[in-house]
Design an enzyme around this catalytic site. Structure first.
Site, PDB file in Angstrom:
ATOM      1  N   GLY A 131       0.909  -1.248   0.039  1.00 44.48           N
ATOM      2  CA  GLY A 131      -0.063   0.050   0.102  1.00 44.48           C
ATOM      3  C   GLY A 131       0.877   1.321  -0.333  1.00 44.48           C
ATOM      4  O   GLY A 131       0.443   2.119  -0.477  1.00 44.48           O
ATOM      5  N   GLU A 183       4.134   4.163   5.975  1.00 43.62           N
ATOM      6  CA  GLU A 183       3.113   3.257   5.755  1.00 43.62           C
ATOM      7  C   GLU A 183       1.815   4.006   4.951  1.00 43.62           C
ATOM      8  O   GLU A 183       1.866   5.503   4.879  1.00 43.62           O
ATOM      9  CB  GLU A 183       2.278   3.068   7.486  1.00 43.62           C
ATOM     10  CG  GLU A 183       2.333   1.766   7.728  1.00 43.62           C
ATOM     11  CD  GLU A 183       1.320   0.723   7.126  1.00 43.62           C
ATOM     12  OE1 GLU A 183       1.221   0.897   5.794  1.00 43.62           O
ATOM     13  OE2 GLU A 183       1.033  -0.430   7.662  1.00 43.62           O
ATOM     14  N   ASP A 184       0.827   3.394   4.574  1.00 43.77           N
ATOM     15  CA  ASP A 184      -0.093   3.980   3.689  1.00 43.77           C
ATOM     16  C   ASP A 184      -0.999   4.665   4.503  1.00 43.77           C
ATOM     17  O   ASP A 184      -1.622   6.013   4.472  1.00 43.77           O
ATOM     18  CB  ASP A 184      -0.893   2.923   2.704  1.00 43.77           C
ATOM     19  CG  ASP A 184      -1.064   1.681   3.194  1.00 43.77           C
ATOM     20  OD1 ASP A 184      -1.019   1.420   4.488  1.00 43.77           O
ATOM     21  OD2 ASP A 184      -1.814   0.808   2.648  1.00 43.77           O
ATOM     22  N   ASP A 188      -4.611   2.545  10.880  1.00 43.43           N
ATOM     23  CA  ASP A 188      -6.060   2.128  11.401  1.00 43.43           C
ATOM     24  C   ASP A 188      -6.222   1.948  13.133  1.00 43.43           C
ATOM     25  O   ASP A 188      -6.203   2.826  13.741  1.00 43.43           O
ATOM     26  CB  ASP A 188      -6.502   1.009  10.631  1.00 43.43           C
ATOM     27  CG  ASP A 188      -8.098   0.746  10.598  1.00 43.43           C
ATOM     28  OD1 ASP A 188      -8.813   1.727  10.238  1.00 43.43           O
ATOM     29  OD2 ASP A 188      -8.275  -0.509  10.776  1.00 43.43           O
ATOM     30  N   SER A 189      -6.222   0.646  13.381  1.00 41.99           N
ATOM     31  CA  SER A 189      -5.908   0.089  14.725  1.00 41.99           C
ATOM     32  C   SER A 189      -4.690   0.711  15.361  1.00 41.99           C
ATOM     33  O   SER A 189      -4.601   0.699  16.633  1.00 41.99           O
ATOM     34  CB  SER A 189      -6.200  -1.516  14.758  1.00 41.99           C
ATOM     35  OG  SER A 189      -4.994  -1.937  14.314  1.00 41.99           O
ATOM     36  N   ASN A 203      -2.060  -1.477  15.193  1.00 43.61           N
ATOM     37  CA  ASN A 203      -1.323  -2.894  15.424  1.00 43.61           C
ATOM     38  C   ASN A 203      -0.152  -2.814  14.514  1.00 43.61           C
ATOM     39  O   ASN A 203       1.002  -3.350  15.027  1.00 43.61           O
ATOM     40  CB  ASN A 203      -2.162  -3.858  15.295  1.00 43.61           C
ATOM     41  CG  ASN A 203      -3.273  -4.119  16.435  1.00 43.61           C
ATOM     42  OD1 ASN A 203      -2.614  -4.163  17.597  1.00 43.61           O
ATOM     43  ND2 ASN A 203      -4.656  -3.881  16.155  1.00 43.61           N
ATOM     44  N   THR A 204      -0.214  -2.685  13.238  1.00 47.06           N
ATOM     45  CA  THR A 204       0.809  -2.716  12.382  1.00 47.06           C
ATOM     46  C   THR A 204       2.087  -1.896  12.603  1.00 47.06           C
ATOM     47  O   THR A 204       3.192  -2.366  12.781  1.00 47.06           O
ATOM     48  CB  THR A 204       0.532  -2.567  10.763  1.00 47.06           C
ATOM     49  OG1 THR A 204      -0.828  -2.931  10.517  1.00 47.06           O
ATOM     50  CG2 THR A 204       1.320  -2.865   9.928  1.00 47.06           C
ATOM     51  N   LEU A 205       1.946  -0.715  12.817  1.00 45.50           N
ATOM     52  CA  LEU A 205       2.786   0.375  13.219  1.00 45.50           C
ATOM     53  C   LEU A 205       3.441   0.144  14.422  1.00 45.50           C
ATOM     54  O   LEU A 205       4.697   0.138  14.600  1.00 45.50           O
ATOM     55  CB  LEU A 205       2.372   1.899  13.067  1.00 45.50           C
ATOM     56  CG  LEU A 205       2.606   2.449  11.612  1.00 45.50           C
ATOM     57  CD1 LEU A 205       1.932   3.603  11.457  1.00 45.50           C
ATOM     58  CD2 LEU A 205       4.028   2.236  11.052  1.00 45.50           C
ATOM     59  N   LYS A 227      -6.757   7.268  10.483  1.00 41.48           N
ATOM     60  CA  LYS A 227      -7.965   7.287  10.831  1.00 41.48           C
ATOM     61  C   LYS A 227      -8.151   7.195  12.449  1.00 41.48           C
ATOM     62  O   LYS A 227      -8.156   6.108  13.140  1.00 41.48           O
ATOM     63  CB  LYS A 227      -9.004   5.893  10.436  1.00 41.48           C
ATOM     64  CG  LYS A 227      -9.001   5.815   8.982  1.00 41.48           C
ATOM     65  CD  LYS A 227      -9.990   4.443   8.712  1.00 41.48           C
ATOM     66  CE  LYS A 227      -9.769   4.045   7.301  1.00 41.48           C
ATOM     67  NZ  LYS A 227     -10.267   2.850   7.013  1.00 41.48           N
ATOM     68  N   PHE A 275     -13.582   3.628   4.254  1.00 42.59           N
ATOM     69  CA  PHE A 275     -12.620   2.861   3.540  1.00 42.59           C
ATOM     70  C   PHE A 275     -12.198   3.493   2.515  1.00 42.59           C
ATOM     71  O   PHE A 275     -12.870   4.044   1.418  1.00 42.59           O
ATOM     72  CB  PHE A 275     -13.200   1.547   3.170  1.00 42.59           C
ATOM     73  CG  PHE A 275     -12.130   0.260   3.059  1.00 42.59           C
ATOM     74  CD1 PHE A 275     -11.729  -0.346   3.981  1.00 42.59           C
ATOM     75  CD2 PHE A 275     -11.599   0.322   1.622  1.00 42.59           C
ATOM     76  CE1 PHE A 275     -10.618  -1.161   3.742  1.00 42.59           C
ATOM     77  CE2 PHE A 275     -10.630  -0.757   1.458  1.00 42.59           C
ATOM     78  CZ  PHE A 275     -10.024  -1.292   2.448  1.00 42.59           C
ATOM     79  N   ASP A 325      -5.695  -0.347  -1.727  1.00 43.43           N
ATOM     80  CA  ASP A 325      -6.654  -1.456  -2.172  1.00 43.43           C
ATOM     81  C   ASP A 325      -7.763  -1.776  -1.576  1.00 43.43           C
ATOM     82  O   ASP A 325      -7.920  -1.539  -0.474  1.00 43.43           O
ATOM     83  CB  ASP A 325      -5.819  -2.371  -2.423  1.00 43.43           C
ATOM     84  CG  ASP A 325      -5.731  -3.399  -1.233  1.00 43.43           C
ATOM     85  OD1 ASP A 325      -5.244  -3.005  -0.365  1.00 43.43           O
ATOM     86  OD2 ASP A 325      -6.012  -4.519  -1.238  1.00 43.43           O
ATOM     87  N   ARG A 377      -5.520   0.202  -6.621  1.00 39.30           N
ATOM     88  CA  ARG A 377      -4.048   0.879  -5.959  1.00 39.30           C
ATOM     89  C   ARG A 377      -3.777   1.754  -6.788  1.00 39.30           C
ATOM     90  O   ARG A 377      -2.856   2.945  -6.612  1.00 39.30           O
ATOM     91  CB  ARG A 377      -3.060  -0.192  -5.932  1.00 39.30           C
ATOM     92  CG  ARG A 377      -3.134  -1.432  -4.854  1.00 39.30           C
ATOM     93  CD  ARG A 377      -2.111  -2.125  -4.694  1.00 39.30           C
ATOM     94  NE  ARG A 377      -2.249  -3.251  -3.804  1.00 39.30           N
ATOM     95  CZ  ARG A 377      -2.367  -3.315  -2.451  1.00 39.30           C
ATOM     96  NH1 ARG A 377      -2.003  -2.234  -1.582  1.00 39.30           N
ATOM     97  NH2 ARG A 377      -2.553  -4.430  -1.904  1.00 39.30           N
TER      98      ARG A 377
HETATM   99  P1  IMP Z   1      -3.812  -1.306  11.405  1.00 37.86           P
HETATM  100  O1  IMP Z   1      -2.911  -2.364  11.909  1.00 37.86           O
HETATM  101  O2  IMP Z   1      -5.078  -1.598  11.816  1.00 37.86           O
HETATM  102  O3  IMP Z   1      -3.277   0.074  11.608  1.00 37.86           O
HETATM  103  O4  IMP Z   1      -3.928  -1.525   9.699  1.00 37.86           O
HETATM  104  C1  IMP Z   1      -3.376  -0.670   8.915  1.00 37.86           C
HETATM  105  C2  IMP Z   1      -3.472  -1.706   7.436  1.00 37.86           C
HETATM  106  O5  IMP Z   1      -4.906  -1.928   7.334  1.00 37.86           O
HETATM  107  C3  IMP Z   1      -3.020  -0.420   6.312  1.00 37.86           C
HETATM  108  O6  IMP Z   1      -1.527  -0.608   6.205  1.00 37.86           O
HETATM  109  C4  IMP Z   1      -3.924  -1.049   5.203  1.00 37.86           C
HETATM  110  O7  IMP Z   1      -3.427  -2.081   4.669  1.00 37.86           O
HETATM  111  C5  IMP Z   1      -5.105  -1.693   5.890  1.00 37.86           C
HETATM  112  N1  IMP Z   1      -6.360  -0.572   5.893  1.00 37.86           N
HETATM  113  C6  IMP Z   1      -6.889   0.164   6.947  1.00 37.86           C
HETATM  114  N2  IMP Z   1      -7.774   0.898   6.274  1.00 37.86           N
HETATM  115  C7  IMP Z   1      -7.785   0.819   5.132  1.00 37.86           C
HETATM  116  C8  IMP Z   1      -8.485   1.461   3.967  1.00 37.86           C
HETATM  117  O8  IMP Z   1      -9.658   2.494   4.287  1.00 37.86           O
HETATM  118  N3  IMP Z   1      -8.386   1.349   2.912  1.00 37.86           N
HETATM  119  C9  IMP Z   1      -7.087   0.229   2.485  1.00 37.86           C
HETATM  120  N4  IMP Z   1      -6.352  -0.476   3.310  1.00 37.86           N
HETATM  121  C10 IMP Z   1      -6.849  -0.267   4.661  1.00 37.86           C
HETATM  122 MG    MG Z   2      -0.714  -1.891   4.515  1.00 38.23          MG
END
Ligand code: IMP
Ligand code: MG
Length: 174
Positions: free
Chosen positions: A42, A97-98, A101-102, A104-106, A129, A150, A157, A163
């Site tokens: 992303g 990062e793109d 959201d939560s 968790n990833t970062l 978000k 979304f 994507d 994308r």
């Molecule tokens: P987190 O770990 O919940 O912060 O998730 C982040 C990841 O969720 C991003 O890197 C995206 O791949 C995916 N994601 C979350 N929201 C969206 C969205 O609105 N559109 C596309 N991908 C999203």
């Molecule tokens: Mg991603």
């Protein structure tokens, strides 16, 4: 079901915002080189555009991760599917990062890459978000804060599609 995309940020707007971010990042790095870690897939469009706007030496690298997290966990667990090739010990790192959201990833990534003892870790995300956050993450550079919709385009994507849209749009299922 039909998918309708509503433009949120035009290509020109996004590129201009990324130029501002690149200028700020360059200023903060104060002449020092940086390893830019693009989180695939992303963040690829954002990372390339951002790299063009950073004036200190940039080492481009790429990583594929998958994250697992739920509301009861306080930290994310990320698994590396494809690792970077640079050794980041003692170097400045910028994680790109793109969207956050939560969180968790970062947060998982910071923990994981922090163990490799870089000199510094900075975080940047094109989109944020904030209303969806489960884990606290200190992001240094945010492109735009958006509501809980979304979004697709500019690398993001929906089921691997959209994308390549040059702008960022919210997807509506009609
Ligand atoms: P987190 O770990 O919940 O912060 O998730 C982040 C990841 O969720 C991003 O890197 C995206 O791949 C995916 N994601 C979350 N929201 C969206 C969205 O609105 N559109 C596309 N991908 C999203
Ligand atoms: Mg991603």
């Amino acid at each position: 079901m039909k998918e309708i995309i509503h433009e949120m940020f035009s290509e020109q707007e996004v590129d201009a915002r990324i130029a501002q971010m690149g200028a700020q990042i360059s200023k903060d790095l104060n002449g020092e080189p940086v390893v830019l870690i693009c989180i695939l897939k992303g963040a690829s469009f954002f990372a390339c555009e951002l790299a063009k706007r950073i004036t200190v030496p940039v080492y481009m690298d790429f990583m594929t991760v998958s994250s697992y997290g739920n509301g009861t966990q306080t930290t994310g667990v990320v698994t590396i599917k494809q690792d970077i090739s640079e050794d980041i010990r003692g170097r400045n790192v910028l994680i790109v990062e793109d969207i956050i959201d939560s969180g968790n990833t970062l947060s998982g990534l910071v923990k994981l890459l922090g163990e490799r003892q870089p000199k510094s870790i900075r975080l940047t995300t094109l989109l944020d978000k904030p209303s969806r956050r489960e884990v606290e993450v200190a992001v240094d550079y945010i492109g735009y804060q958006i509501p809980d919709e979304f979004v697709v385009g500019y690398g993001l994507d929906y089921a691997q599609r959209y994308r390549n849209l040059p702008y960022i749009g919210a997807i509506e299922f009609a």
